[in-house]
Scaffold this active site. Structure first.
Site, short mmCIF file in Angstrom:
data_model
loop_
_atom_site.label_atom_id
_atom_site.label_comp_id
_atom_site.label_asym_id
_atom_site.label_seq_id
_atom_site.Cartn_x
_atom_site.Cartn_y
_atom_site.Cartn_z
NE ARG A 270 48.92 8.23 -58.91
CZ ARG A 270 48.42 8.98 -59.82
NH1 ARG A 270 47.13 8.49 -60.40
NH2 ARG A 270 49.10 9.87 -60.40
CD GLU A 299 48.53 1.62 -62.69
OE1 GLU A 299 49.10 2.37 -63.27
OE2 GLU A 299 47.69 2.13 -62.03
CG HIS A 323 46.56 5.00 -64.59
ND1 HIS A 323 47.49 4.81 -63.47
CD2 HIS A 323 46.22 6.27 -64.22
CE1 HIS A 323 47.52 5.87 -62.63
NE2 HIS A 323 46.64 6.64 -63.13
#
Length: 358
Positions: A270, A299, A323
């Site tokens: 993460r 993000e 991601h």
């Protein structure tokens, strides 16, 4: 942390759905339309993966920032969201009738845990659905970085075939066989990654005070070590921990300084677990052979991310992905089907949910 940019990206894909569904108020504006499920990702994503959401349930598909979401949440019995997206306001869950908050992935950090625990709303995920995909990603990116495949592609396109080939040979680049891989976080995904590297002939170290499956750990001869020892010893360091107060900034300048200069880092956990400025500095100084970065402190990442400022050799040591490590056609179908099966289990059959995180 990602609300504005990601939510704006949902506008187009949700717009056609809005025309097909009624508003939360009737034509006289006096009574809300009630749905069984509020889903904060578009139906087309499920259909594209070959998964049809249950027709037995009424489902409202909305973007996370849609102004109708609070009213819908007040009467719905289940919420379905993706693992990646903006953090949901705790106020959405107050006075709701939710019996289930279902994530179509592994991460549950979009929820305010204390609030949902206090309200007694079960939060469930889909553990293991993307194991194979993440394992493939980690092994592939480690090999690409160690053997400089992407770097070579750029140099050849720039007309440097002969010079760069000679450099690769002179640097005696390693393949994966016989290397030591350090896995930080040996939960469901971390174990799958460790198993994938073990199959490639790697020795496995891990840092995790409570590995999920000790029998499986023993089967691959994985050895527990301290984080410092793992960083000092490993040729590949791969991260698989959730984002928690205890893991924020887990890999900073001091930790990166322990790593071998010819080691590579795989950041697939993460954003916020790795200090991106410190990582950029180590790559710039040539004190790290490479890094694969799939998750970011914000993000989508903005132009001020220090990793984007790297030039020359330092930039060639970086491999960026959006991601996406756990996303394949196969893994997505597994995640979606498992999530909807759990919704049906709770909402239609009144049974206890599976894969409850808290």
């Amino acid at each position: 942390m990602m609300a504005t940019s990601i939510c704006h990206g949902f506008v187009t894909i949700f717009s056609w759905l809005r025309a097909a569904q009624p508003s939360t108020t009737n034509l006289k504006g006096t009574a809300p339309v009630s749905y069984d499920v509020v889903c904060l990702r578009p139906e087309v994503e499920f259909l594209r993966a070959g998964v049809t959401p249950p027709r037995s349930l009424t489902i409202a598909y909305r973007a996370p920032d849609d102004p109708e979401v609070p009213a819908l949440m007040a009467t719905a019995r289940a919420l379905v969201i993706g693992a990646v997206g903006p953090r949901l306001p705790a106020s959405l869950f107050e006075n709701s009738k939710l019996k289930l908050a279902q994530v179509t992935g592994a991460g549950v950090d979009r929820f305010d845990e204390p609030t949902l625990k206090r309200l007694g709303i079960p939060v469930c995920n889909v553990p293991g659905g993307s194991n194979t995909a993440v394992g493939d990603y980690a092994v592939t990116t480690a090999s690409v970085l160690l053997r400089r495949f992407a770097w070579a592609d750029a140099e050849i396109r720039a007309g440097n075939y002969v010079k760069f080939r000679a450099r690769m040979i002179a640097d005696n680049l390693a393949g994966l066989d016989g290397l030591t891989v350090g896995v930080v976080g040996l939960g469901t995904i971390g174990l799958a990654v460790a198993q994938a590297f073990h199959k490639r002939g790697c020795a496995i170290l891990y840092y995790d005070p409570a590995p999920r499956d000790p029998t499986a750990v023993a089967a691959i001869d994985a050895r527990p070590v301290t984080l410092d020892e793992l960083l000092r010893t490993s040729d590949v360091v791969t991260l698989h921990v959730p984002f928690l107060p205890a893991t924020k900034g887990l890999i900073g300048a001091a930790q990166l300084a322990l790593m071998k200069p010819d080691a590579v880092l795989i950041q697939v956990a993460r954003g916020g677990i790795v200090d991106e400025a410190a990582l950029a500095a180590h790559l710039e100084a040539g004190r790290l052979a490479g890094a694969a970065v799939d998750v970011y402190s914000t993000e989508p990442p903005d132009a001020t991310n220090p990793l984007f400022a790297l030039k020359g050799d330092a930039a060639r040591r970086l491999l960026f992905t959006p991601h996406f490590a756990g996303i394949t056609r196969q893994s997505t179908a597994i995640l979606f089907k498992t999530a909807w099966d759990n919704v049906v289990r709770v909402v239609s059959r009144g049974e206890a949910p599976l894969n409850r995180v808290y």
